[in-house]
Design an enzyme around this catalytic site. Structure first.
Site, PDB file in Angstrom:
ATOM      1  N   LYS A   1     -20.433 -42.467 -21.671  1.00  0.00           N
ATOM      2  CA  LYS A   1     -21.255 -41.629 -20.935  1.00  0.00           C
ATOM      3  C   LYS A   1     -22.778 -42.088 -21.500  1.00  0.00           C
ATOM      4  O   LYS A   1     -23.180 -42.019 -22.841  1.00  0.00           O
ATOM      5  CB  LYS A   1     -21.335 -40.199 -21.313  1.00  0.00           C
ATOM      6  CG  LYS A   1     -22.073 -39.323 -20.391  1.00  0.00           C
ATOM      7  CD  LYS A   1     -21.604 -37.787 -20.599  1.00  0.00           C
ATOM      8  CE  LYS A   1     -22.644 -36.795 -19.722  1.00  0.00           C
ATOM      9  NZ  LYS A   1     -22.264 -35.703 -19.950  1.00  0.00           N
TER      10      LYS A   1
ATOM     11  N   ASP B   1     -22.260 -23.488 -20.146  1.00  0.00           N
ATOM     12  CA  ASP B   1     -22.447 -24.016 -18.553  1.00  0.00           C
ATOM     13  C   ASP B   1     -20.917 -24.392 -17.965  1.00  0.00           C
ATOM     14  O   ASP B   1     -20.579 -25.392 -17.730  1.00  0.00           O
ATOM     15  CB  ASP B   1     -23.142 -25.121 -18.726  1.00  0.00           C
ATOM     16  CG  ASP B   1     -23.771 -26.027 -17.357  1.00  0.00           C
ATOM     17  OD1 ASP B   1     -23.699 -25.276 -16.424  1.00  0.00           O
ATOM     18  OD2 ASP B   1     -24.039 -27.058 -17.454  1.00  0.00           O
TER      19      ASP B   1
ATOM     20  N   GLY C   1     -19.330 -42.302 -12.075  1.00  0.00           N
ATOM     21  CA  GLY C   1     -20.028 -41.246 -12.022  1.00  0.00           C
ATOM     22  C   GLY C   1     -21.358 -40.928 -12.741  1.00  0.00           C
ATOM     23  O   GLY C   1     -21.835 -41.994 -13.367  1.00  0.00           O
TER      24      GLY C   1
ATOM     25  N   GLY D   1     -23.345 -38.132 -15.217  1.00  0.00           N
ATOM     26  CA  GLY D   1     -23.107 -36.790 -16.046  1.00  0.00           C
ATOM     27  C   GLY D   1     -24.555 -36.159 -15.796  1.00  0.00           C
ATOM     28  O   GLY D   1     -25.510 -36.441 -15.214  1.00  0.00           O
ATOM     29  N   GLY D   2     -24.614 -35.243 -16.536  1.00  0.00           N
ATOM     30  CA  GLY D   2     -25.707 -34.254 -16.633  1.00  0.00           C
ATOM     31  C   GLY D   2     -26.903 -35.014 -17.146  1.00  0.00           C
ATOM     32  O   GLY D   2     -28.049 -34.682 -16.750  1.00  0.00           O
ATOM     33  N   PHE D   3     -26.896 -35.981 -17.864  1.00  0.00           N
ATOM     34  CA  PHE D   3     -28.031 -36.548 -18.434  1.00  0.00           C
ATOM     35  C   PHE D   3     -27.823 -38.350 -18.320  1.00  0.00           C
ATOM     36  O   PHE D   3     -28.432 -38.842 -19.174  1.00  0.00           O
ATOM     37  CB  PHE D   3     -28.514 -36.350 -19.731  1.00  0.00           C
ATOM     38  CG  PHE D   3     -27.694 -36.187 -20.571  1.00  0.00           C
ATOM     39  CD1 PHE D   3     -27.449 -37.454 -21.546  1.00  0.00           C
ATOM     40  CD2 PHE D   3     -26.791 -35.233 -21.056  1.00  0.00           C
ATOM     41  CE1 PHE D   3     -26.210 -37.311 -22.447  1.00  0.00           C
ATOM     42  CE2 PHE D   3     -25.729 -35.030 -22.023  1.00  0.00           C
ATOM     43  CZ  PHE D   3     -25.685 -36.238 -22.842  1.00  0.00           C
ATOM     44  N   GLY D   4     -26.910 -38.863 -17.492  1.00  0.00           N
ATOM     45  CA  GLY D   4     -26.621 -40.353 -17.613  1.00  0.00           C
ATOM     46  C   GLY D   4     -25.438 -40.475 -16.795  1.00  0.00           C
ATOM     47  O   GLY D   4     -24.728 -39.817 -16.237  1.00  0.00           O
ATOM     48  N   GLU D   5     -25.245 -41.903 -16.725  1.00  0.00           N
ATOM     49  CA  GLU D   5     -24.255 -42.428 -15.839  1.00  0.00           C
ATOM     50  C   GLU D   5     -23.033 -42.896 -16.509  1.00  0.00           C
ATOM     51  O   GLU D   5     -23.109 -42.797 -17.907  1.00  0.00           O
ATOM     52  CB  GLU D   5     -24.641 -43.814 -15.370  1.00  0.00           C
ATOM     53  CG  GLU D   5     -25.830 -43.950 -14.331  1.00  0.00           C
ATOM     54  CD  GLU D   5     -26.009 -45.174 -13.778  1.00  0.00           C
ATOM     55  OE1 GLU D   5     -26.002 -46.044 -14.434  1.00  0.00           O
ATOM     56  OE2 GLU D   5     -26.394 -45.053 -12.592  1.00  0.00           O
ATOM     57  N   VAL D   6     -21.831 -42.523 -16.065  1.00  0.00           N
ATOM     58  CA  VAL D   6     -20.461 -42.683 -16.631  1.00  0.00           C
ATOM     59  C   VAL D   6     -19.724 -43.815 -16.408  1.00  0.00           C
ATOM     60  O   VAL D   6     -19.625 -44.078 -15.031  1.00  0.00           O
ATOM     61  CB  VAL D   6     -19.925 -41.268 -16.582  1.00  0.00           C
ATOM     62  CG1 VAL D   6     -18.422 -41.395 -17.322  1.00  0.00           C
ATOM     63  CG2 VAL D   6     -20.488 -40.164 -16.774  1.00  0.00           C
TER      64      VAL D   6
END
Length: 400
Positions: free
Chosen positions: A102, A199, A81, A83-88
């Site tokens: 992450k 958030d 997936g 995330g908010g500021f990168g790939e997981v």
């Protein structure tokens, strides 16, 4: 004559070849010296980014080689997936532990700030309903967060999918609601620091193999003084649809921001609908407005997700609807604390306060081009457009 020509030609070649050779040699020498420049050690990078905290964080630091081995060199097959500021990525450490890795995008300036914030905050927290932080990697431009691997993805993955939502029984939904409440209560009251998440939303609630909820993504979290009631900011961060009006409009926030977000999630879990519906022309009003009208008209069971209408506890559903409405009140002082919320859940005979008309600041009257569906924002407060509907609350006799 030929001999003279050969000498002139030789001089020309010498004049061309020698400077060229010197120039190329100089370029290679410079490149070699640059490459030989010693890289900063992990310890010095840690001190640069975290200062005094570096000593306590050092045991949580992983090297990049370990994570490359764990994720098969961050292969596409291991990618689970974004995330908010990168790939997981999913990974397996040498001890056999499954982890979620992450990786921060190198081009993300805001992500770098969120990385430091998240490490600083979540490293100090530990609770069953918070995702477990395993460690991090900080090498030159590489910034990585490592968490426990949570197998069932996030709550929104189930909640807003017409097929997967059938897998969420009322009992599971009720337990998820209470689990999220306990996690937020810990952040506000039980941890060494008072943490406001800022958030909270279904995509930031992960579900493990037993469907136990775990709050994640602390990149926007704020640590405040235990006795601090309110904080002001000139920069709004978070997700539309889960923000209370006092924060979205004026930059004022307290733990009641998280309470509001929790209330929205409770109503989403009960109805299976997202709060923001302005992109759907056939939806006459926002979720909060819709639930309030059904509650006022004493037809609140009509809001239930059709997938759970066959098997549910009317008492539990009614209590959750009322708690959700209490949490999304326009006035933050009227909203309950998470201590109050847990007391509502724990007592069978507790009489809940009467709820009034909730905040309607994000309904069909909002311009969908300005407030897109579940959009993350990060903007100065003076760029915000007031979008609260100024309505008078009217006291009515309502079911408790």
């Amino acid at each position: 004559m030929d001999e003279r020509k050969r000498k002139v030609s030789l001089r020309i070649w010498i004049l061309i070849i020698v400077p060229t050779t010197v120039f190329i040699t100089f370029i290679f020498l410079c490149y070699y010296l640059i490459k030989r420049k010693p890289k900063k050690s992990n310890k010095s990078l840690l001190r640069e980014n975290f200062g005094k905290e570096s000593l306590t964080l050092e045991p949580l630091q992983f090297n990049l080689a370990t994570l490359k081995a764990a994720t098969n060199n961050f292969s596409e097959q291991n990618r689970i997936g974004k995330g908010g500021f990168g790939e997981v990525y999913k990974g397996i450490l040498l001890d056999g532990q499954h982890v979620a890795v992450k990786m921060l995008s190198k081009n993300s300036t805001q992500g770098a700030k969120e990385f430091k914030n998240e490490v600083s905050v979540i490293a100090k927290l530990q609770h069953r309903n918070l995702v477990t932080f395993i460690g991090f990697c900080l090498e030159e431009q590489t910034k990585i967060l490592i968490y426990e691997y949570v197998s069932n993805k996030s709550l929104d993955y189930f909640l807003f999918d017409s097929q997967l939502s059938k897998l969420l029984s009322w009992t599971e939904r009720y337990n998820i609601i209470k689990g999220i409440a306990r996690g937020i209560f810990y952040l506000h009251e039980l941890s060494r620091l008072k943490v406001i998440h800022r958030d909270l939303k279904p995509s930031n609630v992960l579900l493990d193999e037993n469907m136990i909820p775990k709050i994640s993504d602390f990149g926007l979290a704020k640590i405040v003084e235990i006795n601090q009631d309110q904080v002001n900011t000139n920069k709004i961060v978070g997700t539309f649809g889960y923000m209370p009006p006092e924060y979205a409009m004026f930059g004022q926030f307290s733990e009641k921001l998280d309470v509001f977000s929790f209330g929205v999630m409770v109503l989403e879990i009960i109805t299976g609908k997202k709060n923001l519906s302005s992109h759907k022309p056939h939806v006459p009003e926002g979720l909060l407005s819709y639930v309030w009208r059904q509650w006022r008209d004493q037809t609140w069971l009509d809001i239930l997700d059709p997938n759970i209408k066959e098997n549910y506890s009317e008492f539990e559903v009614t209590k959750c609807i009322q708690i959700g409405l209490l949490c999304v009140q326009q006035n933050p002082d009227v909203r309950p604390t998470m201590t109050d919320v847990l007391s509502y859940f724990s007592s069978y005979f507790n009489e809940l306060p009467s709820s009034q008309e909730p905040a309607f600041f994000l309904n069909e009257r909002s311009n969908p081009t300005i407030f897109p569906q579940e959009s993350n924002i990060n903007q100065p407060i003076n760029n915000c457009i007031p979008f609260s509907t100024n309505k008078m609350s009217v006291s009515e006799f309502l079911p408790r």
